[in-house]
Every structure is written in C-alpha cells, then in structure tokens.
Design a protein around this motif. Structure first.
Motif, PDB file in Angstrom:
ATOM      1  N   TYR A   1      -3.588   7.320  -4.516  1.00  0.00           N
ATOM      2  CA  TYR A   1      -3.395   6.217  -5.455  1.00  0.00           C
ATOM      3  C   TYR A   1      -4.268   6.372  -6.703  1.00  0.00           C
ATOM      4  O   TYR A   1      -5.317   7.031  -6.680  1.00  0.00           O
TER       5      TYR A   1
ATOM      6  N   ARG B   1       5.440   6.416  -7.216  1.00  0.00           N
ATOM      7  CA  ARG B   1       5.724   4.997  -7.101  1.00  0.00           C
ATOM      8  C   ARG B   1       4.828   4.261  -8.110  1.00  0.00           C
ATOM      9  O   ARG B   1       3.597   4.285  -7.983  1.00  0.00           O
TER      10      ARG B   1
ATOM     11  N   TYR C   1       3.660   0.921 -10.489  1.00  0.00           N
ATOM     12  CA  TYR C   1       3.585  -0.537 -10.455  1.00  0.00           C
ATOM     13  C   TYR C   1       2.889  -1.056 -11.714  1.00  0.00           C
ATOM     14  O   TYR C   1       1.891  -0.484 -12.165  1.00  0.00           O
TER      15      TYR C   1
ATOM     16  N   SER D   1       0.489  -3.862 -12.781  1.00  0.00           N
ATOM     17  CA  SER D   1      -0.494  -4.549 -11.944  1.00  0.00           C
ATOM     18  C   SER D   1      -0.413  -6.072 -12.035  1.00  0.00           C
ATOM     19  O   SER D   1      -1.013  -6.772 -11.219  1.00  0.00           O
TER      20      SER D   1
ATOM     21  N   HIS E   1      -0.618   0.772 -11.574  1.00  0.00           N
ATOM     22  CA  HIS E   1      -1.013   1.497 -10.377  1.00  0.00           C
ATOM     23  C   HIS E   1       0.011   2.599 -10.129  1.00  0.00           C
ATOM     24  O   HIS E   1       1.205   2.413 -10.380  1.00  0.00           O
TER      25      HIS E   1
ATOM     26  N   GLU F   1       1.351  -5.683  -3.428  1.00  0.00           N
ATOM     27  CA  GLU F   1       2.622  -5.562  -4.150  1.00  0.00           C
ATOM     28  C   GLU F   1       3.413  -6.872  -4.085  1.00  0.00           C
ATOM     29  O   GLU F   1       3.512  -7.517  -3.051  1.00  0.00           O
ATOM     30  N   ASN F   2       3.934  -7.256  -5.237  1.00  0.00           N
ATOM     31  CA  ASN F   2       4.764  -8.455  -5.415  1.00  0.00           C
ATOM     32  C   ASN F   2       4.012  -9.768  -5.223  1.00  0.00           C
ATOM     33  O   ASN F   2       4.629 -10.840  -5.172  1.00  0.00           O
TER      34      ASN F   2
ATOM     35  N   LYS G   1       2.571  -8.235  -9.346  1.00  0.00           N
ATOM     36  CA  LYS G   1       2.487  -6.772  -9.301  1.00  0.00           C
ATOM     37  C   LYS G   1       3.844  -6.259  -8.850  1.00  0.00           C
ATOM     38  O   LYS G   1       4.232  -6.457  -7.696  1.00  0.00           O
ATOM     39  N   ILE G   2       4.574  -5.604  -9.757  1.00  0.00           N
ATOM     40  CA  ILE G   2       5.946  -5.212  -9.454  1.00  0.00           C
ATOM     41  C   ILE G   2       6.140  -3.705  -9.580  1.00  0.00           C
ATOM     42  O   ILE G   2       5.472  -3.037 -10.370  1.00  0.00           O
ATOM     43  N   PRO G   3       7.084  -3.156  -8.801  1.00  0.00           N
ATOM     44  CA  PRO G   3       7.417  -1.739  -8.948  1.00  0.00           C
ATOM     45  C   PRO G   3       8.264  -1.512 -10.198  1.00  0.00           C
ATOM     46  O   PRO G   3       9.016  -2.387 -10.632  1.00  0.00           O
TER      47      PRO G   3
ATOM     48  N   ALA H   1       8.006  -9.219 -14.555  1.00  0.00           N
ATOM     49  CA  ALA H   1       6.937  -9.539 -13.608  1.00  0.00           C
ATOM     50  C   ALA H   1       6.779 -11.028 -13.355  1.00  0.00           C
ATOM     51  O   ALA H   1       5.913 -11.430 -12.568  1.00  0.00           O
TER      52      ALA H   1
END
Length: 353
Positions: free
Chosen positions: A70, A107, A109, A111, A117, A167-168, A178-180, A198
């Motif tokens: 990460y 992956r 994101y 934040s 991230h 996440e989310n 926090k979304i992908p 978001a």
C-alpha cells in the motif's frame, strides 16, 4: 523479535478497527466478517482498519504481518501534487525493470480528504507473512519516494499498528467517502468530479482476480535481500557502540524544548504525544506526572480520550523513542528515522532545475 514459528496463511485473520467519533478509539480486534457490523454500529463515519492482518492479538509487537502492498499520497495544500506522485508510482511499478505489474493490479482510492491511496493485492507479488513486513514495505516505498516528483508519498504509514481509513467510510470533516477509482478516472477526471462521486459510497462489482506476476515476485525478493544486507551492514558497524543512554532527570534537549514550545502540530499530534510520553518515561516520571506534562503541551488540541489512549499505548507497550526519532519529530520529518536506502546514482532528470 519473537522466535515463534511462522504461521500459515489461514492463521493471518485478525485485524484492528477504530473510529473517530465521538472520540478516537481503537483496539477493536476482529476478522473481515466483523467489519460490516462495525460500520453499522458507528454509522459508517470516521472508520479505520489496520493496514495489516495479524496471526495473534495478544502481543501485536511480536505478531507476524500480512497485507497488500500500500501507498498513501497526501498534500493538504495541493492534492494535484499527490495525484502526480500516484501516477508516477503506478508507471514505475509497471516497468519490466521493477515489478512489471499490469494496470488491473493497481487499486486506486480517493481518500475522502487530501490525497489518494494505492493498493496492490498481495497475490500479484507473492507477499508472505513476515514480522518485518512493515519495514520491507517502507524500504521499497522509500525508493519510489526518492525518485518521485513532489515527495507526497507518506512514509509514516509503514508501521505495524497503522490504521488506514476504511474503504467507503465517510470522512467526518469533509463529509466525503473513501472511494475506489478506475485508472482513467484517477488520471484524467477533474478533482471536482471525483469529490462529487465521493459524496456516496462506491462499489466496483467486478475486479480482476489477482495472479502472481513472476517478475514482481523476483523484484520484491531482491528488495528484501537488499534490505537485509543493509540491516546486517549497520548491525556490524554499530555492534560495539554502547547503547544510547536514557534521558537524565531534568534533561530537556533543544529539540524537546522545540516540541514543547510549538505545541501540537496538525498531522503530527498523536505521534508527538507518543514521543513525549516515551521521553518523560525515560526521564523517570510517574504516570500522573507524564499525564500532567502531556495536558500542558496539548492545550486541548487532542481530546482527553485520544491523549490518554496514546499515552497508555506507550506505557503498556514499553516503546522507547530514540533521540534521533525525537529529533525527527521536532523537524516534522519522520523520513529521517528508520532504515535509509543507500544512494544509487545522482538526481533523477525530472528533479533537476
């Protein structure tokens, strides 16, 4: 480190959850299955989870660690600088000379606040449980940080008790989740549109199934070997050096006085409270004396609950901050602590003026 046997993957199931409201609280150990109930219990606001899975919860400082690789890119003044470094690391990790990862391995994101991230599922690299996984992650990340354009890659996040925003979950200050993000969104979409996305949780229904990338595994193992060589080199160099002395009663070095005079600084408050606790403990102060000193320094910046939890984590865990780490806290540059990669070559061409 403990000499316990290396655990099997099916033993690496424990994770830690925490929440920020109404005050910061952590040490809720559970498994992946427990996340949903925790979301509901805390209304999906201000939630965190540990970056690592553990094989035990009795003594986290001795536990094995297991995690996806990460990164955290932050810049509170200009998030576009964080985006540039995010895209640089993705490009660098896709090169055949490094990890040679495919685009679907990344992956990404937003934040929910001031950065991005980046997560690479462990299966792509072949990551295995290790008691030094946080140190290896930091070692590899440091190489990218030294070459990045804006140096927004946060190296403080590589420690075994690190909590990451879930996440989310919703950020309590920004109100954003926090979304992908798809790569094209992360690289091209205006920030205003990302923030609009978001406002709600976001779930990708289909993601590529991770598969081992042999070159990624080879590069990872080479990095681990280089880190171990550096650890052994330093151990040999300093093996005859006497241990650092504790602070004498009443001794207040200039860097400690600087910390006390400045008071809490956003982004470093918890870490500084922990460092001061260790300093006062090394001076021989009793718990209530330490608490009084922390309250005087804190001036209400952190809640009493957060401040006492931080103090207790140091007292109960027996953690000792070295003089060099306390100096780094005074300088607001924790990249000065921990293992440092030897320099290879000169300045990257994009950093010359």
């Amino acid at each position: 480190m403990s000499t316990q046997r290396k655990p099997q993957l099916n033993e690496m199931i424990h994770l830690e959850l925490g929440h920020a409201l109404p005050y910061f609280e952590r040490n809720h150990f559970t498994t992946v299955e427990g996340i949903s109930d925790y979301r509901t219990q805390h209304h999906n606001v201000g939630l965190y989870r540990s970056a690592y899975f553990y094989n035990q919860t009795e003594s986290i400082k001795d536990a094995y660690l297991y995690a996806d690789f990460y990164f955290d890119f932050d810049n509170k003044d200009d998030i576009e600088l964080a985006r540039e470094d995010l895209l640089f690391v993705i490009w660098k990790m896709s090169l055949p000379t490094t990890f040679h990862l495919p685009l679907e391995a990344f992956r990404i994101y937003f934040s929910g606040m001031k950065g991005f991230h980046l997560v690479i599922p462990k299966e792509y690299i072949g990551i295995q449980p290790s008691q030094q996984l946080d140190k290896l992650f930091r070692w590899i990340a440091l190489g990218f940080q030294e070459e990045s354009i804006n140096e927004t890659l946060d190296l403080v996040v590589y420690e075994r008790r690190r909590l990451f925003r879930l996440e989310n979950s919703k950020h309590p200050e920004s109100g954003l989740h926090k979304i992908p993000l798809h790569y094209q969104e992360a690289s091209k979409m205006p920030l205003e549109e990302i923030r609009e996305l978001a406002k709600q949780p976001r779930i990708f229904m289909k993601e590529a199934v991770p598969v081992l990338i042999p070159q990624a595994r080879r590069f990872y193992e080479q990095e681990a070997k280089e880190m171990l060589n550096e650890i052994n080199r330093l151990a040999e160099r300093f093996k005859n050096r006497p241990p650092a002395a504790n602070f004498k009663p009443g001794e207040v070095p200039k860097y400690i006085q600087q910390i006390l005079d400045e008071g809490p600084v956003e982004g470093y408050r918890n870490e500084t409270a922990a460092g001061l606790t260790s300093f006062f403990l090394q001076q021989g102060l009793e718990e209530e004396q330490i608490w009084e000193e922390l309250v005087n320094w804190n001036q209400g910046s952190l809640s009493d609950g957060v401040l006492r939890t931080t103090m207790r984590s140091i007292l109960d865990g027996g953690y000792t901050y070295s003089r060099s780490r306390l100096r780094a806290l005074a300088d607001k540059d924790l990249s000065k602590t921990g293992l440092v990669r030897p320099k290879k070559g000169g300045t990257p061409p994009w950093k010359t003026t």
